[in-house]
Design a protein around this motif. Structure first.
Motif, PDB file in Angstrom:
ATOM      1  N   GLY A 345       0.785  -1.232   0.000  1.00  0.00           N
ATOM      2  CA  GLY A 345       0.000   0.000   0.000  1.00  0.00           C
ATOM      3  C   GLY A 345       0.806   1.266   0.000  1.00  0.00           C
ATOM      4  O   GLY A 345       0.330   2.324  -0.433  1.00  0.00           O
ATOM      5  N   LEU A 382      -4.550  -2.555   1.475  1.00  0.00           N
ATOM      6  CA  LEU A 382      -4.418  -1.965   0.142  1.00  0.00           C
ATOM      7  C   LEU A 382      -5.622  -1.106  -0.205  1.00  0.00           C
ATOM      8  O   LEU A 382      -5.485  -0.028  -0.810  1.00  0.00           O
ATOM      9  CB  LEU A 382      -4.216  -3.060  -0.914  1.00  0.00           C
ATOM     10  CG  LEU A 382      -2.763  -3.195  -1.392  1.00  0.00           C
ATOM     11  CD1 LEU A 382      -1.917  -3.849  -0.320  1.00  0.00           C
ATOM     12  CD2 LEU A 382      -2.686  -3.970  -2.677  1.00  0.00           C
ATOM     13  N   ALA A 385      -5.145   2.089   1.659  1.00  0.00           N
ATOM     14  CA  ALA A 385      -4.087   2.918   1.086  1.00  0.00           C
ATOM     15  C   ALA A 385      -4.610   3.720  -0.100  1.00  0.00           C
ATOM     16  O   ALA A 385      -4.341   4.932  -0.209  1.00  0.00           O
ATOM     17  CB  ALA A 385      -2.913   2.042   0.667  1.00  0.00           C
ATOM     18  N   PHE A 405      -3.618  -0.607   7.453  1.00  0.00           N
ATOM     19  CA  PHE A 405      -2.540  -0.008   6.669  1.00  0.00           C
ATOM     20  C   PHE A 405      -1.349   0.317   7.565  1.00  0.00           C
ATOM     21  O   PHE A 405      -0.188   0.159   7.151  1.00  0.00           O
ATOM     22  CB  PHE A 405      -3.027   1.250   5.949  1.00  0.00           C
ATOM     23  CG  PHE A 405      -1.935   1.941   5.187  1.00  0.00           C
ATOM     24  CD1 PHE A 405      -1.312   1.321   4.116  1.00  0.00           C
ATOM     25  CD2 PHE A 405      -1.494   3.205   5.565  1.00  0.00           C
ATOM     26  CE1 PHE A 405      -0.282   1.943   3.428  1.00  0.00           C
ATOM     27  CE2 PHE A 405      -0.464   3.838   4.878  1.00  0.00           C
ATOM     28  CZ  PHE A 405       0.142   3.201   3.805  1.00  0.00           C
TER      29      PHE A 405
END
Length: 415
Positions: A345, A382, A385, A405
């Motif tokens: 991320g 992800l 992110a 994250f």
């Protein structure tokens, strides 16, 4: 008659005009010596033409060996443009490539040559369908809007049984993954036959789709001989799959186009072997030219590497590749750039800042699988992110806001 233009970056110890003329002659009607039958009428119709020469710098040492140069010669670099009538090859992609590249890399007049881009005539847009699904069809199939598709690769690359692979896909599907793919090394291994793997994985995917309405896209690697690929393609369609993967450099243009022409599955184009074609700065082909050939063949998704990747390619090159994919070609669908290679991320923020697009398939292998909370935490991280990046948050701000994250940053941030 319509013409195709090849744009090259060259290096030569010879006068630029002479070297360019050799290129044009070798790749059309001429050879190393005048031959009977090469009439002015024939040359007017079929000979390649040097359209433009832009001199650059000169160096003392050749980029690659092989030229018959005098001691102490200077090696001159330039951008040149050469054109061919489409009468020479029509709509035959292998012969087009043989013309644009072919023996060029063996000509002694050059100590460096790279095909940088191709200009294609309008009739190519009428003859070649191009990607049938591309960005629009891929994201629609996976039920994704307003963000990149989040994907991963089955790891270990090879050695897992169909049952173990299917169990991993089940975990990923429940975590909210959009896309999963075979590694390019896995097609039909001794302990994971293609059909057995398809059966096990599609049971999981179809069951999950029935429960949730979301059908995870799985790219099964059907690369092989053409007849085998077509048989496997049919098997995928009957199983309810939505995507097939082709190792395009290994299979080749004609084989890949044959698969794409079936028109029922999204085709994920894996470019393994790309470094062999591109890594040397004065040898091979640049991505703007490369991706046009595979778009003509019909590939829907195409690898572009990733920001801060684990390979050799620079971030600037990756950004140019993403931009090349997203640039319209004729009126067809646009291929989905596949961002991968050492991704997690953390790279989402610079990727967004430099491209300002969410029309991506953003793939992380270890970045998902090795998350402290397992694959479930990896998928969520992800998604977080990219949500933070698009909102304009910095990586530090996103770390404060998103717990999954934050664990990614702790795990991968020092890499």
């Amino acid at each position: 008659m319509e013409r195709i233009i090849g744009k090259y970056y060259i290096e030569t110890p010879y006068p630029l005009e002479k070297a360019a003329a050799v290129l044009a002659g070798e790749q059309s009607s001429g050879t190393f010596v005048a031959v009977p039958g090469e009439t002015e009428e024939l040359k007017e119709r079929f000979a390649a033409r040097v359209e433009k020469i832009t001199p650059l710098d000169s160096v003392d040492t050749p980029a690659i060996p092989g030229a018959s140069a005098k001691p102490g010669a200077k090696y001159h670099r330039a951008n040149i443009e050469v054109s061919w009538s489409i009468e020479n090859f029509g709509y035959n992609l292998p012969v087009l490539v043989s013309t644009l590249q072919g023996n060029l890399y063996e000509i002694t007049q050059f100590t460096g040559l790279k095909l940088m881009d191709i200009e294609l005539p309008a009739s190519y847009g009428e003859h070649f369908i191009g990607p049938r699904f591309g960005i629009t069809g891929s994201k629609k199939s996976a039920g994704v809007t307003g963000r990149p598709m989040i994907g991963t690769i089955i790891k270990p690359s090879i050695g897992l049984t169909p049952q173990v692979t299917a169990a991993l896909v089940k975990t990923l599907a429940e975590a909210g993954i959009d896309f999963v793919k075979d590694d390019e090394l896995q097609s039909s291994a001794a302990n994971s036959k293609f059909e057995d793997r398809v059966d096990a994985i599609m049971r999981v995917i179809n069951t999950h789709a029935d429960k949730t309405g979301k059908k995870v896209m799985y790219a099964f690697n059907l690369s092989g001989e053409v007849d085998d690929m077509l048989r496997r393609y049919e098997y995928l369609v009957k199983a309810g799959a939505t995507c097939a993967m082709v190792s395009i450099n290994s299979v080749g243009l004609s084989g890949t186009k044959k698969v794409c022409d079936q028109g029922q599955l999204v085709i994920h184009g894996h470019r393994n072997g790309w470094g062999m074609l591109n890594r040397h700065p004065l040898l091979g082909i640049e991505f703007p030219a490369y991706q046009k050939l595979w778009r003509l063949a019909g590939v829907d998704q195409l690898h572009v590497n990733g920001i801060q990747n684990k390979f050799w390619e620079s971030d600037d090159s990756v950004v140019r590749s993403i931009e090349a994919c997203l640039k319209p070609l004729f009126t067809g669908e646009t291929p989905l750039p596949v961002v991968s290679s050492g991704q997690w991320g953390g790279q989402a923020f610079e990727t967004w800042q430099r491209t300002h697009t969410t029309d991506l398939l953003y793939m992380a292998g270890g970045g998902i699988m090795a998350h402290p909370d397992g694959p479930t935490g990896g998928v969520v991280a992800l998604q977080q992110a990219w949500e933070g990046a698009v909102k304009g948050l910095t990586l530090a701000q996103a770390t404060q806001q998103y717990p999954e994250f934050a664990k990614s940053v702790e795990k991968f941030g020092g890499r």
